[in-house]
Write an enzyme that holds these catalytic residues in place. Structure first.
Site, short mmCIF file in Angstrom:
data_model
loop_
_atom_site.label_atom_id
_atom_site.label_comp_id
_atom_site.label_asym_id
_atom_site.label_seq_id
_atom_site.Cartn_x
_atom_site.Cartn_y
_atom_site.Cartn_z
N LYS A 22 102.97 21.19 -38.77
CA LYS A 22 102.88 20.79 -40.19
C LYS A 22 101.50 21.11 -40.74
O LYS A 22 101.38 21.66 -41.83
CB LYS A 22 103.13 19.29 -40.33
CG LYS A 22 102.76 18.72 -41.68
CD LYS A 22 102.99 17.23 -41.78
CE LYS A 22 101.90 16.39 -41.21
NZ LYS A 22 100.68 16.28 -42.05
N CYS A 116 95.03 7.09 -48.97
CA CYS A 116 96.31 6.96 -48.27
C CYS A 116 96.28 5.65 -47.50
O CYS A 116 95.34 4.87 -47.63
CB CYS A 116 96.55 8.15 -47.37
SG CYS A 116 95.44 8.18 -45.98
N ARG A 121 90.28 9.25 -48.95
CA ARG A 121 90.41 10.64 -48.47
C ARG A 121 89.68 11.55 -49.48
O ARG A 121 90.28 12.21 -50.29
CB ARG A 121 91.87 11.04 -48.36
CG ARG A 121 92.71 10.23 -47.41
CD ARG A 121 92.45 10.50 -45.95
NE ARG A 121 92.81 11.85 -45.55
CZ ARG A 121 94.03 12.23 -45.18
NH1 ARG A 121 95.02 11.36 -45.25
NH2 ARG A 121 94.29 13.46 -44.80
#
Ligand code: EPZ
Length: 450
Positions: A22, A116, A121
């Site tokens: 991913k 998150c 972030r």
């Protein structure tokens, strides 16, 4: 929202294979914005994050043709360069369209990604890097607006307080491929996903050297062409499967295992008593078949998450689940995301003995875990709860499994193929995170207790 129902105690045996990565695939897909030629991808993982990235790229003028694990992208319209908040907020990695769009179209508007489940972030390093290449960066209504007539190569230091930035390196490296002159990225991320991206970009005509090391050199070219690329195996998914086998004292073979990208992890696992051995020495250790076996009694260990090639933060939660069953006290320190401990209270609900002190957790091994209803929160914390459920005595139900679908394709099918007793329950039959049947029985329990 779907729920996983797991009956623990099944020993995992059999053979599985690792899907494409991913965290390699997302910047790879974004690189298709750098050319008007088609890019063909093989071994693309079937994940919700990939689907969301494909939707974003389609909005940005990409034609997307997907079949099984192959995806072909080709930009046919370069008029829209706005990555909207409602997509970016669902997937922070959307930010990796920033560099390619800026370099190819000279302008881009990307919603500022929020934080998150495990904290802030920031993307200050991304923006600093692009500004160093000559971009003008403005903030407007929660969006980043970046413009540049032609990016100019520069020497850029990308190190931050927590090491380098993976997607920041991807953004700056991608943008620099079309800049005028030479760009040197110092303190670049060394993750294998960066090397995989550089492989694609060079096959598109870029001139990149040093990817995978702290210093990357990019000599800009005027344009890039099409290419075909096979996505590298997912080292985090591979590590998750190895830990799943160890949690159940299983005997599992794993194909397409990126052993060479997991040496920090196999090093810790061997200390604990988990042995991951390549079965065919003639295979490439970046994608080979391994057998996972573990000692009956696991030993405690101490580790700290680090930028690659150190122990990856994305396997910290899964490793914690394993160490809950070791014989002694382990110490885990999270140096990349100091708040990345959403799994701690949930594992404690299953009988784990965990004491958190800031960015460090002391894991006091217990003889066994006990199944319980728990809630997924972020991708890797959720994975650790599944692993704990596989080993726990009794039934574990995990709600909000959509978190898992972001990074693990049909996780329950893979584990069931190894003998796990795991089911995905349709969300419509679930109330308060519990399957309807369990909800009724739990109400009875409450009445008896009251
Ligand atoms: C990538 O995120 C991965 N995601 C993350 O995996 C992974 O945890 C992370 O790298 C660290 O290895 C993808 O590749 C899609 P960073 P990224 O920028 O690039 C700080 C998963 O579970 N930082 O390398 O966004 C940041 O706060 C996901 O698959 C800045 O300070 O992470 C963190 O402490 C979760 N300023 C550290 O650097 C910036 O501009 C590493 O972040 C950027 C980052």
């Amino acid at each position: 929202m779907d729920v996983f129902k797991i009956q623990g105690g099944q020993r995992l045996t059999g053979t599985i294979s690792v899907d494409g990565s991913k965290n390699a695939a997302l910047p790879l897909l974004a690189a298709s914005l750098l050319t008007s030629e088609p890019i063909h991808f093989k071994c693309m993982p079937n994940l919700s994050d990939i689907t969301n990235m494909s939707k974003l790229l389609a909005e940005l003028g990409c034609q997307v043709k997907a079949s099984e694990k192959d995806i072909t992208l080709q930009v046919t319209d370069e008029t829209i360069s706005h990555a909207r908040y409602d997509i970016v907020r669902t997937m922070r990695a959307s930010v990796c369209v920033l560099g390619p769009l800026l370099a190819r179209r000279g302008e881009v508007r990307v919603s500022m990604p929020g934080g998150c489940a495990f904290g802030d972030r920031p993307i200050d390093l991304h923006l600093r890097g692009l500004e160093a290449l000559g971009a003008k960066i403005e903030l407007d209504g929660g969006d980043i607006i970046a413009t540049a007539d032609r990016l100019i190569g520069a020497t850029i230091f990308l190190g931050g307080p927590f090491g380098s930035t993976v997607l920041g390196t991807a953004n700056v490296m991608s943008a620099a491929t079309l800049a005028k002159g030479r760009t040197i990225i110092e303190s670049a991320a060394c993750e294998p996903e960066i090397a995989d991206l550089a492989l694609l970009l060079n096959n598109m005509g870029a001139k990149i050297s040093g990817a995978g090391t702290p210093r990357i050199i990019i000599d800009g070219v005027d344009q890039l062409g099409g290419a075909t690329h096979t996505v590298m195996p997912d080292r985090i998914v591979a590590g998750t499967w190895a830990i799943a086998a160890a949690m159940t004292n299983g005997d599992v073979k794993i194909d397409r295992f990126p052993l060479d990208h997991l040496l920090a992890v196999t090093n810790i696992l061997s200390t604990v008593g988990v042995h991951i051995n390549q079965t065919d020495a003639s295979q490439d250790p970046k994608s080979c078949t391994v057998q996972v076996l573990s000692n009956r009694h696991l030993k405690p260990v101490m580790f700290t998450t680090q930028p690659y090639p150190g122990f990856p933060t994305d396997l910290q939660a899964q490793m914690m689940a394993l160490l809950c069953l070791s014989r002694g006290n382990s110490i885990i320190t999270e140096k990349i995301y100091p708040e990345r401990f959403m799994h701690v209270p949930e594992l404690s609900r299953m009988g784990a003995k965990l004491v958190r002190q800031g960015a460090t957790v002391i894991v006091q091994g217990v003889d066994h875990l006990v199944g319980a209803p728990v809630m997924a929160s972020d991708l890797r914390a959720s994975a650790s709860l599944v692993l704990a459920g596989l080993a726990a005595e009794g039934e574990t139900t995990i709600s909000r499994v959509y978190h898992l679908d972001r990074g693990y394709a049909a996780m329950e099918e893979t584990l069931a193929s190894l003998g796990a007793n795991i089911q995905r329950i349709d969300g419509s039959t679930v109330v308060d995170g519990l399957p309807l049947v369990e909800t009724v029985s739990s109400q009875k329990v409450v009445q008896n207790n009251s």
